[in-house]
Design an enzyme around this catalytic site. Structure first.
Site, PDB file in Angstrom:
ATOM      1  N   LYS A 160       0.827  -1.215   0.000  1.00 49.45           N
ATOM      2  CA  LYS A 160       0.000   0.000   0.000  1.00 49.45           C
ATOM      3  C   LYS A 160       0.864   1.268   0.000  1.00 49.45           C
ATOM      4  O   LYS A 160       0.482   2.267  -0.598  1.00 49.45           O
ATOM      5  CB  LYS A 160      -0.977  -0.014   1.182  1.00 49.45           C
ATOM      6  CG  LYS A 160      -2.093  -1.041   1.002  1.00 49.45           C
ATOM      7  CD  LYS A 160      -3.267  -0.822   1.947  1.00 49.45           C
ATOM      8  CE  LYS A 160      -4.412  -1.777   1.611  1.00 49.45           C
ATOM      9  NZ  LYS A 160      -5.555  -1.667   2.488  1.00 49.45           N
ATOM     10  N   LYS A 255      -5.463 -10.352  -5.450  1.00 45.58           N
ATOM     11  CA  LYS A 255      -6.604 -10.488  -4.550  1.00 45.58           C
ATOM     12  C   LYS A 255      -7.722  -9.514  -4.946  1.00 45.58           C
ATOM     13  O   LYS A 255      -7.446  -8.382  -5.327  1.00 45.58           O
ATOM     14  CB  LYS A 255      -6.104 -10.167  -3.135  1.00 45.58           C
ATOM     15  CG  LYS A 255      -7.137 -10.137  -2.057  1.00 45.58           C
ATOM     16  CD  LYS A 255      -6.517  -9.761  -0.726  1.00 45.58           C
ATOM     17  CE  LYS A 255      -6.700  -8.314  -0.334  1.00 45.58           C
ATOM     18  NZ  LYS A 255      -8.051  -7.853  -0.150  1.00 45.58           N
ATOM     19  N   LYS A 258     -11.295  -3.974  -2.123  1.00 43.11           N
ATOM     20  CA  LYS A 258     -12.128  -2.770  -2.198  1.00 43.11           C
ATOM     21  C   LYS A 258     -11.355  -1.635  -2.845  1.00 43.11           C
ATOM     22  O   LYS A 258     -11.903  -0.806  -3.542  1.00 43.11           O
ATOM     23  CB  LYS A 258     -12.536  -2.326  -0.776  1.00 43.11           C
ATOM     24  CG  LYS A 258     -13.663  -3.131  -0.178  1.00 43.11           C
ATOM     25  CD  LYS A 258     -14.074  -2.533   1.148  1.00 43.11           C
ATOM     26  CE  LYS A 258     -13.699  -3.434   2.296  1.00 43.11           C
ATOM     27  NZ  LYS A 258     -12.494  -3.049   3.009  1.00 43.11           N
TER      28      LYS A 258
END
Ligand code: ATP
Ligand code: MG
Length: 395
Positions: A160, A255, A258
Site C-alpha cells: 500500500k 486479490k 475494495k
C-alpha cells in the site's frame, strides 16, 4: 474499576449459555472448514465460559465477494458457538487517503451488510471502532513495545505504501498492525476469522501480545498491585479452507480488493443483477479446453470454480463432475445466476435495514456499550502493569 473481571462483568456474556460444543472448540473448527494457523496453545486467562471471536472490515468502499466469502460468511457460521464482536474498523480506513463525505455512509453500509449477511445481534456485538476509545489508547500503549522493524516488514505496508508513493504514505499506514493488534487484544480474543491476506497481521498481533505479556505481565504486574499472569490472550486466526483468497475478476493472480481501482475487478454485494451478469460475462478467462481446479497455469479458472462451489454449497468433487467438460460460454451464465440468487436475499435485507430510521444507530450504540465494558478493563490492566499512576475516582 476492578481489574480482570472481563467477561464475568459483561452484561452480554450473561445472556449466553455454554454448549457441549464449546468444550473442545479449536480442533473441531480446524477440521470443519477452517484452518487454525497457529501451533502454540492459547493462553487461557479469561474466565469467560464462551471463547471469543473478534473480526472486522474497514469501510474503505463497498463490501465485495472476497470480504463476504473470506470473512463475514464465516462469522455467521461461528456466531452460534462463540461470544462475538464484529467491528466496523473505521480508523483503519483513514490509513490511506479517503473521502470524508463517504466515510460515514460506508460505515453505516458496512454495518447494515453485516446484519444483512446474517450476523445476529442476539449473538454478536456489532459496533464502530472509533466509538470505543480504548482501541486508540491500547494502540498507543502497545506502540512503545513494538519494534519498528516488525512494521517495516509487513507485506500490506509495502504494497500500500508503494501505491501511495513511498515516503508520502502516512505514519498510520505503517502502524496499522498495532491498531489491529489492539482491536483483537482488547477483547481477550480466542479466534479471529479472517481471509488469507490477514495472516501476517495476526502473527504480528500474537507476537506483540507475547512480548507485552513478557515485558509487563506476571510477577512484575503483581508487584504493582495487579492480578499477575498474562495481560493478553494469544489469539488464533481462523482461515477458511475455501474462499480465503478470492481473486480479482480481471487478474487471477491479484486479490479481490475494495481499494483496487477497477470496479470490474470485483463483485460488490450490492451490485445489481445486470451488473453481476456483465462483470462475469467480461471477466478474464483462458483458452484451455474444459474447466479444472488447482492448475497453476489457470488461476482464473480455479478462482471462478471456487466461487461457484461456495455460493452453491457444493463439494469440489461435485463441481468438478458438473463442470469439467464445460466451455466458458456455458459456465459463465451458471456462475452469474448462482451469484445473483445467492446475493439477492442479502440485498433485500440490506435495503430494509437501511430504510429503518434509528435501527442501526441503536444496534451500534448497544454494541459499543458492551465492547466498552470489556475493552476498558483490558486497558486498565495494561496501564497498571506499565506503572502508570492510576486515577483515584473516589477523590
Ligand atoms: P482494502 O483494499 O481497503 O484493504 P479489502 O478488500 O482488503 O479492502 P479489508 O477491509 O482489508 O478488505 O478486509 C476485511 C476482511 O476481508 C479481512 O478478514 C480480509 O482478510 C478479508 N478479505 C479481503 N479481501 C479478501 C479476498 N479477496 N478474499 C478473501 N478474504 C478477503
Ligand atoms: Mg485489506
Amino acid at each position: 474499576m476492578a481489574h480482570a473481571t472481563l467477561s464475568h462483568s459483561s452484561r452480554f456474556s450473561r445472556l449466553l449459555s455454554t454448549s457441549r460444543f464449546l468444550r473442545k472448540p479449536s480442533p473441531l473448527f480446524a477440521g470443519e472448514g477452517f484452518r487454525c494457523c497457529c501451533s502454540a496453545a492459547t493462553d487461557d486467562t479469561s474466565p469467560s465460559p464462551r471463547k471469543r471471536v473478534v473480526s472486522g472490515v474497514q469501510p474503505t468502499g463497498s463490501i465485495h465477494l472476497g470480504n463476504y466469502l473470506g470473512a463475514i460468511k464465516n462469522w455467521v457460521t461461528l456466531q452460534d458457538t462463540y461470544e462475538n464482536f464484529f467491528i466496523i474498523v473505521d480508523l483503519h480506513a483513514t490509513t490511506v487517503p479517503y473521502d470524508t463525505r463517504q466515510l460515514g455512509k460506508a460505515t453505516r453500509d458496512t454495518a447494515a451488510l453485516y446484519l444483512a449477511c446474517g450476523v445476529d445481534i442476539s449473538k454478536a456485538s456489532v459496533f464502530v471502532q472509533s466509538h470505543v476509545c480504548a482501541h486508540v489508547e491500547l494502540k498507543c500503549l502497545l506502540s512503545s513495545s513494538t519494534p519498528i522493524g516488525w512494521l517495516q516488514k509487513m507485506t500490506q505496508f509495502k504494497e500500500k505504501s508503494r501505491k501511495e508513493g513511498g515516503e508520502n504514505a502516512s505514519v498510520f499506514l505503517l502502524t496499522y498492525p498495532v491498531l489491529m493488534a489492539a482491536d483483537i487484544l482488547l477483547y481477550q480474543t480466542d479466534f479471529v476469522p479472517v481471509g488469507e491476506d490477514q495472516k501476517q497481521h495476526l502473527e504480528f498481533a500474537r507476537s506483540l501480545a507475547q512480548r507485552v505479556n513478557h515485558l509487563y505481565g506476571g510477577r512484575k504486574w503483581k508487584k504493582l498491585g495487579g492480578r499477575g499472569g498474562s495481560l493478553f490472550k494469544i489469539p488464533e486466526p481462523l482461515i477458511p479452507q475455501v474462499g480465503a483468497r478470492v481473486m480479482s475478476l480481471t487478474d487471477g493472480l491479484s486479490k479481490m480488493s475494495k481499494s483496487a481501482p477497477s470496479d470490474q475487478s470485483r463483485i460488490n454485494l450490492l451490485d445489481s443483477k445486470d451488473l453481476i451478469a456483465d462483470k462475469i460475462k467480461r471477466c478474464k478467462t483462458d483458452s484451455f479446453a474444459g474447466l479444472e481446479f488447482d492448475n497453476d497455469e489457470r488461476p482464473e479458472c480455479n478462482n471462478l470454480l471456487s466461487i461457484y462451489q461456495i455460493v452453491l454449497g457444493k463439494t469440489k468433487e461435485e463441481v468438478m463432475e458438473e463442470c469439467k467438460d464445460m466451455s466458458w460460454g456455458s459456465f459463465k451464465p451458471l456462475l452469474a445466476d448462482a451469484l445473483i440468487e445467492h446475493l439477492n436475499p442479502i440485498q433485500v435485507r440490506y435495503h430494509e435495514i437501511i430504510a429503518e430510521t434509528g435501527y442501526l444507530d441503536k444496534i451500534l450504540s448497544d454494541g459499543a456499550d458492551r465492547a466498552i465494558d470489556i475493552a476498558d478493563a483490558t486497558v486498565h490492566n495494561l496501564r497498571q502493569a506499565m506503572g502508570f499512576y492510576m486515577r483515584n475516582s473516589a477523590n
